[in-house]
Design a protein around this motif. Structure first.
Motif, PDB file in Angstrom:
ATOM      1  N   LYS A 124       1.546   1.116   7.216  1.00 49.38           N
ATOM      2  CA  LYS A 124       1.783   2.013   8.351  1.00 49.38           C
ATOM      3  C   LYS A 124       3.226   1.931   8.850  1.00 49.38           C
ATOM      4  O   LYS A 124       3.722   2.846   9.477  1.00 49.38           O
ATOM      5  CB  LYS A 124       0.834   1.671   9.510  1.00 49.38           C
ATOM      6  N   THR A 125       3.881   0.800   8.574  1.00 47.41           N
ATOM      7  CA  THR A 125       5.271   0.627   8.996  1.00 47.41           C
ATOM      8  C   THR A 125       6.101   0.181   7.799  1.00 47.41           C
ATOM      9  O   THR A 125       5.571  -0.285   6.786  1.00 47.41           O
ATOM     10  CB  THR A 125       5.399  -0.448  10.098  1.00 47.41           C
ATOM     11  N   GLU A 126       7.415   0.309   7.940  1.00 42.95           N
ATOM     12  CA  GLU A 126       8.320  -0.085   6.858  1.00 42.95           C
ATOM     13  C   GLU A 126       8.198  -1.575   6.534  1.00 42.95           C
ATOM     14  O   GLU A 126       8.316  -1.979   5.378  1.00 42.95           O
ATOM     15  CB  GLU A 126       9.763   0.247   7.254  1.00 42.95           C
ATOM     16  N   ALA A 127       7.930  -2.382   7.536  1.00 45.30           N
ATOM     17  CA  ALA A 127       7.819  -3.830   7.339  1.00 45.30           C
ATOM     18  C   ALA A 127       6.615  -4.211   6.483  1.00 45.30           C
ATOM     19  O   ALA A 127       6.596  -5.279   5.878  1.00 45.30           O
ATOM     20  CB  ALA A 127       7.741  -4.534   8.688  1.00 45.30           C
ATOM     21  N   GLU A 128       5.615  -3.346   6.419  1.00 48.98           N
ATOM     22  CA  GLU A 128       4.395  -3.647   5.658  1.00 48.98           C
ATOM     23  C   GLU A 128       4.454  -3.166   4.212  1.00 48.98           C
ATOM     24  O   GLU A 128       3.511  -3.399   3.457  1.00 48.98           O
ATOM     25  CB  GLU A 128       3.185  -2.977   6.335  1.00 48.98           C
TER      26      GLU A 128
END
Length: 103
Positions: free
Chosen positions: A29-33
């Motif tokens: 869902k986010t760039e970090a994931e």
């Protein structure tokens, strides 16, 4: 749930391809994931008759020839999966480049 033998075969084929940084979490869902070491989050599998369609999500190094790297991943994954199934199943391999990393 995808068979561990299939996941191991895909992992062994992909990690040897130059330019691939890691697998990509297709449900991120986010760039970090996005980057993941858990291959089960990076592979989608659909089955019909004696053909399996595999979609592998990867992260590449910025600056590589994307077409060449994706083609190499496709060839290696298809061969390894067919070898594991003793060439009685057909595999269609799709590769999704979910991110590029600047090194």
């Amino acid at each position: 749930m995808i068979d561990k033998i299939i996941l191991d075969s895909i992992s062994n084929a992909v990690v040897t391809v130059p330019g691939v940084v890691s697998f990509a979490n297709f449900a991120a869902k986010t760039e970090a994931e996005i980057k993941t070491e858990d291959i089960s989050k990076a592979v989608e599998l659909t089955t019909a008759d004696n053909t399996d369609r595999v979609k592998v999500h990867i992260v590449l190094i910025n600056g590589v020839n994307i077409r060449d790297v994706v083609n190499e991943v496709q060839i290696r994954v298809k061969y390894e999966l067919e070898k594991v199934s003793q060439f009685v199943r057909n595999y269609i391999v799709d590769v999704a480049v979910d991110d590029l990393i600047v090194v």
